[in-house]
Design an enzyme around this catalytic site. Sequence first.
Site, PDB file in Angstrom:
ATOM      1  N   ASP A 487       0.800  -1.224   0.000  1.00 28.57           N
ATOM      2  CA  ASP A 487       0.000   0.000   0.000  1.00 28.57           C
ATOM      3  C   ASP A 487       0.831   1.271   0.000  1.00 28.57           C
ATOM      4  O   ASP A 487       0.345   2.341  -0.348  1.00 28.57           O
ATOM      5  CB  ASP A 487      -0.830   0.058   1.293  1.00 28.57           C
TER       6      ASP A 487
HETATM    7  C1  BGC Z   1      -0.140   1.337   6.359  1.00 25.13           C
HETATM    8  C2  BGC Z   1      -0.356   0.140   5.516  1.00 25.13           C
HETATM    9  C3  BGC Z   1      -1.823  -0.030   5.327  1.00 25.13           C
HETATM   10  C4  BGC Z   1      -2.433   1.248   4.774  1.00 25.13           C
HETATM   11  C5  BGC Z   1      -3.921   1.095   4.669  1.00 25.13           C
HETATM   12  C6  BGC Z   1      -0.773   2.532   5.751  1.00 25.13           C
HETATM   13  O1  BGC Z   1      -0.572   3.632   6.547  1.00 25.13           O
HETATM   14  O2  BGC Z   1       1.230   1.507   6.516  1.00 25.13           O
HETATM   15  O3  BGC Z   1       0.209  -0.987   6.111  1.00 25.13           O
HETATM   16  O4  BGC Z   1      -2.063  -1.058   4.449  1.00 25.13           O
HETATM   17  O5  BGC Z   1      -2.138   2.326   5.587  1.00 25.13           O
HETATM   18  O6  BGC Z   1      -4.521   2.171   4.062  1.00 25.13           O
HETATM   19  O1  IFM Z   2      -1.278  -5.361   1.490  1.00 22.53           O
HETATM   20  C1  IFM Z   2      -1.429  -4.530   2.562  1.00 22.53           C
HETATM   21  C2  IFM Z   2      -2.692  -4.888   3.253  1.00 22.53           C
HETATM   22  O2  IFM Z   2      -3.798  -4.711   2.400  1.00 22.53           O
HETATM   23  C3  IFM Z   2      -2.892  -4.100   4.507  1.00 22.53           C
HETATM   24  N1  IFM Z   2      -1.756  -4.192   5.344  1.00 22.53           N
HETATM   25  C4  IFM Z   2      -0.505  -3.874   4.753  1.00 22.53           C
HETATM   26  C5  IFM Z   2      -0.238  -4.642   3.487  1.00 22.53           C
HETATM   27  C6  IFM Z   2       1.037  -4.161   2.839  1.00 22.53           C
HETATM   28  O3  IFM Z   2       0.996  -2.796   2.576  1.00 22.53           O
END
Ligand code: BGC
Ligand code: IFM
Length: 814
Positions: A487
């Site tokens: 993400d």
């Molecule tokens: C986090 C990610 C997460 C995302 C969700 C980010 O701030 O680091 O791990 O998947 O937010 O929107």
């Molecule tokens: O793939 C994502 C997931 O959807 C939410 N937690 C963090 C992952 C890696 O960014």
Amino acid sequence: MQYGYFDDEHCEYVITRPDTPLPWINYLGSEDYFGLISNTAGGYSFYRDARLRRITRYRYNNVPLDTGGRYLYVRDDHSGTFWSPTWQPVMTDLKNYTCRHGLGYTTIASEKEDIQTQVRYFVPLGQNLEIWDARCTNLRTTKAELSLFSSIEFCLWDAQDDATNFQRNYNIAEVEVEGSTIYHKTEYRERRNHFAFFSCSEPLTGFDTLRESFLGPYRGWNQPQVVAEGKSRNSEAHAWQPMGSHHVQFVLEPGETKRILFILGYHENPVDQKFTAPGSNIINKKSVYPIIQTWLNPNNVDHAFEKLRQRWSELLSIFQVDTPDLHVNRMVNIWNAYQCMVTFNLSRSASYFESGIGRGMGFRDSNQDLLGFMHMIPERGRQRLLDLAATQMENGGAYHQYQPLTKRGNNDIGSDFNDDPLWLVLAASAYLRETGDLSFLEEMVPYDNRPGSEKPLLDHLRRSIRYTLDRLGVHGLPLIGRADWNDCLNLNCFSDTPGQSFQTTTNREGKNAESVFIAGQFVLAAREMADMVELIGLSDEAEEYRSRAAAMMKTVENEGWDGQWFLRAYDDFGKPVGSKDCKEGKIFLEPQGMCVMAGIGLENGYAKSALDSLNRYCAGDHGIALLWPGFQQYYLHLGEISSYCAGYKENASVFCHANPWAMIAETKVGNGDRAFDYYLRICPSVREAISEIHRSEPYVYAQTIAGPESPDSGEAKNSWLTGSAAWNFVAITQYILGIRPELNGLRIQPVIPQHWEGFSAERVFRGVCFHIDVQRKGNGNTCVLFVDGKKIQGNIVPLPEEGVKSISVLVEIY
Ligand code: BGC
Ligand code: IFM
């Protein structure tokens, strides 16, 4: 150092001191009513949706840590001393404190001044309520005069509004007390049809429903005035902060035990049978009387608890293994499966690190959660898949998240995470492999929940594949969109203005970045898609997917190879990301894992080389870091990933979700030792021995473990709601132990460590119990299978003829 121990026989983790490094929690409920509960009874409850139907209040990131929960106070009415039998919130020293986190229940017990208290919290199957089953025993030689006070804070339903909109919400609370039941009916007058009830099995000496009366002005939960004085105020909340507290007084002879039940429930009147006229605040209490009566009866409670235990033992019996490794047995047979249920239920919505208001059900997340859950209750998996597919858009893209109450796509987060649609294919394939239920592909499902737009599920899957093919970049690799699985790798967020945040868009187009990860994921998904359509006779279509997969594979080998490992991506300017030429972030775990898992580079040596590089640069004592070296500064063209300190989260932590891809990849190149070594490095049960470093619960996976570049390397963060649960389960069961459902039978193809002489397993698959016995005969990974004594060709055991309920499979590894 440990803070407890595993009681495998009872499927419990027993915590033996309350001051664990972080609250170690458990979940209650697994259908509609849910609760989070810590080892000191902190936590909260909600009905279906942690944001919109929050029943009790909890304050995140609070001091002292984890205050707010399902609290009881025991008071010696003779001496006036009082304590919390669950330690929080009073925090006096307790004797013989234990917290037993079990499957769907938690029991906390302790002693103080020779009064023993035990309270068990659980949600009976099929019910929208939780039970607190409390027992006090007098261990003294003299009689004891005691008071027991309960306490919860009601949340005003919408947890977001509850935590922010005080000018409004200090003026809306309504409660009602009748007998031993406290009703929370805030917002009922707005014609919402729901209310909560909090009841007690004993006649009350008193009660409180207004927080300020219970605590006394400016006091905390550690010293409520009512408890200190031993006298409830019988307060009735009109607006301000509603709460629920029962006061029960009793005398215990030496050795005597008193059992007191509390129930906290959620109730909805069917809309068409509203008891009252719109606008009235008179709730239909009569409709809950029978419920209250049933659940304040100890026999029903005992029976329901037994049924809960039984249910879990049935669910777990679908897949049981007996291997030479205690940790594998414990995780596969109990805790990893349990965590898969919890992630299936809650996606990433409500944990001690997900506030329940930020996120609903993730599209990518829920699809992956299904991979570890499908064997347990495939019918629920099926329904989830249909809900997910209904949030897909006509162009094949998907809302990234949806709200569980409405099941509608969430507009705030948008839809252009370009890996999303492919996860639907992989999860649908898992369902078909588990069940063989081909009718599923014909199920009519709308796009974006729009009536009239229904198309067979197969059409959704086709559009998922198309979505990638319609979005290829200049190297022929899939465009990444806003992000792929990672993400925080936001490659299209370049800004010309220094200091602008990654969210700020740009005067460039910002859409050219390509993902090698999605390329690998596409190869995997396209192959599974080919197998599915082949099964329903669409051979030409299957051929088309296979050739697309082969072409993408070539593209990855030509454009996505960096010499010793797979590149991660190309950024918006066409520059490689995850390359030896980069200053930081030279190598990433995701493409090595995903590409090899998809079979890329198995023939030309790339796969092995990629995995060796990963081992060399990223694997440490606490697992495999997501990348190396971590970003020491913020890069506008990489986005959120570089906003984290090096060693944390997507910036080079050990991301437990992605580690299993490397395990699976290692099995693809036949390296069982390394696959298993990786498994053990992040296995919670193994890490129990270093709980002072790991700090999170030793019975479940956390999203990340601080990576080698962090000063706190080894510290786990964001436990419970993570794709780590499903993927570790898949890696160990389907690839290392090698027991994997296929469309035409059960594949058994273990790639186990050299030092294992074998293992056995029982797997119920499509109604047949497979008794599997694996024996190592040589040092390789070639398996010879015997079904009921007869040798078969290949690694897939076909289903026996109708009526046969059990078969034995002997696997010899040479
Ligand atoms: C986090 C990610 C997460 C995302 C969700 C980010 O701030 O680091 O791990 O998947 O937010 O929107
Ligand atoms: O793939 C994502 C997931 O959807 C939410 N937690 C963090 C992952 C890696 O960014």
